[in-house]
Design an enzyme around this catalytic site. Structure first.
Site, PDB file in Angstrom:
ATOM      1  N   GLU A  47      10.102   2.618  11.587  1.00 31.68           N
ATOM      2  CA  GLU A  47       8.674   2.930  11.431  1.00 31.68           C
ATOM      3  C   GLU A  47       8.110   3.593  12.688  1.00 31.68           C
ATOM      4  O   GLU A  47       7.395   4.588  12.606  1.00 31.68           O
ATOM      5  CB  GLU A  47       7.889   1.647  11.119  1.00 31.68           C
ATOM      6  CG  GLU A  47       8.138   1.141   9.705  1.00 31.68           C
ATOM      7  CD  GLU A  47       7.410  -0.154   9.359  1.00 31.68           C
ATOM      8  OE1 GLU A  47       7.318  -0.454   8.173  1.00 31.68           O
ATOM      9  OE2 GLU A  47       6.950  -0.862  10.279  1.00 31.68           O
ATOM     10  N   ASP A  85       1.618   5.392   6.445  1.00 35.12           N
ATOM     11  CA  ASP A  85       2.129   4.019   6.410  1.00 35.12           C
ATOM     12  C   ASP A  85       0.970   3.024   6.393  1.00 35.12           C
ATOM     13  O   ASP A  85      -0.154   3.369   6.760  1.00 35.12           O
ATOM     14  CB  ASP A  85       3.031   3.755   7.632  1.00 35.12           C
ATOM     15  CG  ASP A  85       3.989   2.580   7.399  1.00 35.12           C
ATOM     16  OD1 ASP A  85       3.854   1.881   6.387  1.00 35.12           O
ATOM     17  OD2 ASP A  85       4.874   2.366   8.252  1.00 35.12           O
ATOM     18  N   GLY A  86       1.265   1.821   5.976  1.00 33.91           N
ATOM     19  CA  GLY A  86       0.294   0.729   6.018  1.00 33.91           C
ATOM     20  C   GLY A  86       0.325   0.062   7.380  1.00 33.91           C
ATOM     21  O   GLY A  86       1.060   0.480   8.283  1.00 33.91           O
ATOM     22  N   LYS A 121       2.077  -3.736  13.314  1.00 39.44           N
ATOM     23  CA  LYS A 121       2.976  -3.628  12.170  1.00 39.44           C
ATOM     24  C   LYS A 121       4.143  -4.592  12.367  1.00 39.44           C
ATOM     25  O   LYS A 121       4.287  -5.196  13.390  1.00 39.44           O
ATOM     26  CB  LYS A 121       3.487  -2.192  12.038  1.00 39.44           C
ATOM     27  CG  LYS A 121       2.368  -1.231  11.635  1.00 39.44           C
ATOM     28  CD  LYS A 121       2.842   0.177  11.459  1.00 39.44           C
ATOM     29  CE  LYS A 121       3.972   0.348  10.509  1.00 39.44           C
ATOM     30  NZ  LYS A 121       3.717  -0.142   9.146  1.00 39.44           N
ATOM     31  N   GLY A 122       4.946  -4.730  11.321  1.00 37.67           N
ATOM     32  CA  GLY A 122       6.149  -5.516  11.521  1.00 37.67           C
ATOM     33  C   GLY A 122       6.224  -6.803  10.748  1.00 37.67           C
ATOM     34  O   GLY A 122       7.147  -7.580  10.942  1.00 37.67           O
ATOM     35  N   THR A 177       0.853  -1.195   0.000  1.00 33.05           N
ATOM     36  CA  THR A 177       0.000   0.000   0.000  1.00 33.05           C
ATOM     37  C   THR A 177       0.889   1.245   0.000  1.00 33.05           C
ATOM     38  O   THR A 177       0.630   2.220  -0.714  1.00 33.05           O
ATOM     39  CB  THR A 177      -0.916   0.011   1.247  1.00 33.05           C
ATOM     40  OG1 THR A 177      -1.372  -1.314   1.506  1.00 33.05           O
ATOM     41  CG2 THR A 177      -2.104   0.928   1.054  1.00 33.05           C
TER      42      THR A 177
HETATM   43  C1  5RP Z   1       5.775  -3.221   7.352  1.00 39.28           C
HETATM   44  C2  5RP Z   1       4.374  -2.965   7.633  1.00 39.28           C
HETATM   45  C3  5RP Z   1       3.443  -2.800   6.461  1.00 39.28           C
HETATM   46  O1  5RP Z   1       2.958  -1.502   6.475  1.00 39.28           O
HETATM   47  C4  5RP Z   1       2.334  -3.783   6.600  1.00 39.28           C
HETATM   48  O2  5RP Z   1       2.895  -5.088   6.554  1.00 39.28           O
HETATM   49  C5  5RP Z   1       1.273  -3.624   5.507  1.00 39.28           C
HETATM   50  O3  5RP Z   1       1.777  -3.984   4.250  1.00 39.28           O
HETATM   51  P1  5RP Z   1       0.825  -4.073   2.989  1.00 39.28           P
HETATM   52  O4  5RP Z   1       0.380  -2.680   2.656  1.00 39.28           O
HETATM   53  O5  5RP Z   1       1.723  -4.663   1.917  1.00 39.28           O
HETATM   54  O6  5RP Z   1      -0.323  -4.982   3.321  1.00 39.28           O
HETATM   55  O7  5RP Z   1       3.963  -2.874   8.748  1.00 39.28           O
HETATM   56  O8  5RP Z   1       6.474  -3.372   8.566  1.00 39.28           O
END
Ligand code: 5RP
Length: 224
Positions: free
Chosen positions: A103, A81-82, A94-95, A28
């Protein structure tokens, strides 16, 4: 435009001229970086960015964004952020990636932190869909695992090639744990005070808002 691109574009409305913007990591997040770079170029916004990972830093550079090192900033205007999970009170998990330290630093340094995600990320309790990751000093992982085993179940994360342990961008290992405790405040405290844990995946009281998409529509959740 798919649902990820949709929330990424929606987040652009919070960007304005001369801002320092924290860049996210994930699929994302990638949509947001591309959209931000395009708008910055077209409208000559003079945006500077700080990345939460090497991957997003490379993407930002390739798209022509001006990248600052984390050492050059004291605070940032906006962080987008996602997340892997989002609760109704805007606690995040997250993580799944490997960049928790950067982050959370950017999330804390941001005047505004907006999460972008699709509806599949909404959960009742943190830990419903994924184990909770803790980034640990390599020499401390067995000690930390022993402490956490008294509160839940889990193990050290194995790398993608399944031939060693996963290593974060800060050179640490990751413990992924499930806990019967569902109170996020208590879990956040437990992981924050456990020695040997450098950072963990619960983002408690950090996000100001979330843009969540489903079937071409975006709903906004804001902290009251
Ligand atoms: C990375 C994260 C990402 O933001 C989380 O995994 C979401 O990713 P995506 O948008 O690909 O679903 O926390 O540490």
């Amino acid at each position: 435009m798919n649902d990820k691109e949709l929330v990424a574009h929606q987040a652009l409305q919070y960007v304005s001229e001369n801002m320092i913007v924290g860049l996210c990591t994930g699929s994302t997040a990638n949509c947001f970086i591309d959209a931000l770079a395009k708008r910055n170029k077209e409208e000559k916004l003079n945006i500077k960015v700080v990345s939460s990972s090497v991957v997003s830093m490379i993407q930002a550079k390739e798209t022509g964004l001006q990248v600052l090192a984390m050492e050059q900033i004291k605070e940032i205007d906006l962080y987008v952020d996602g997340a892997d999970e989002i609760t109704s009170d805007l606690t995040l998990l997250k993580g799944r990636g490997y960049d928790l330290v950067r982050e959370k630093l950017l999330a804390r340094a941001a005047k505004k932190f907006i999460v972008i995600a699709d509806e599949s990320k909404i959960v009742k309790n943190i830990g419903d869909n994924f184990p909770i990751p803790s980034e640990v000093h390599p020499f401390a992982w067995e000690l930390v695992k022993n402490i956490l085993m008294k509160k839940g179940t889990g193990d050290i994360r194995i790398n993608a090639g399944k031939d060693g342990y996963a290593i974060t961008s800060c050179g640490n290992f990751v413990l992924d744990f499930n806990f019967p405790e569902k109170n996020t405040e208590k879990l956040n405290t437990l992981l924050s005070i456990t020695p040997g844990i450098v950072e963990h995946g619960i983002f408690y009281n950090l996000a100001h808002g979330a843009l969540v998409s489903q079937n071409g529509r975006v709903r906004e959740i804001w902290r009251s």
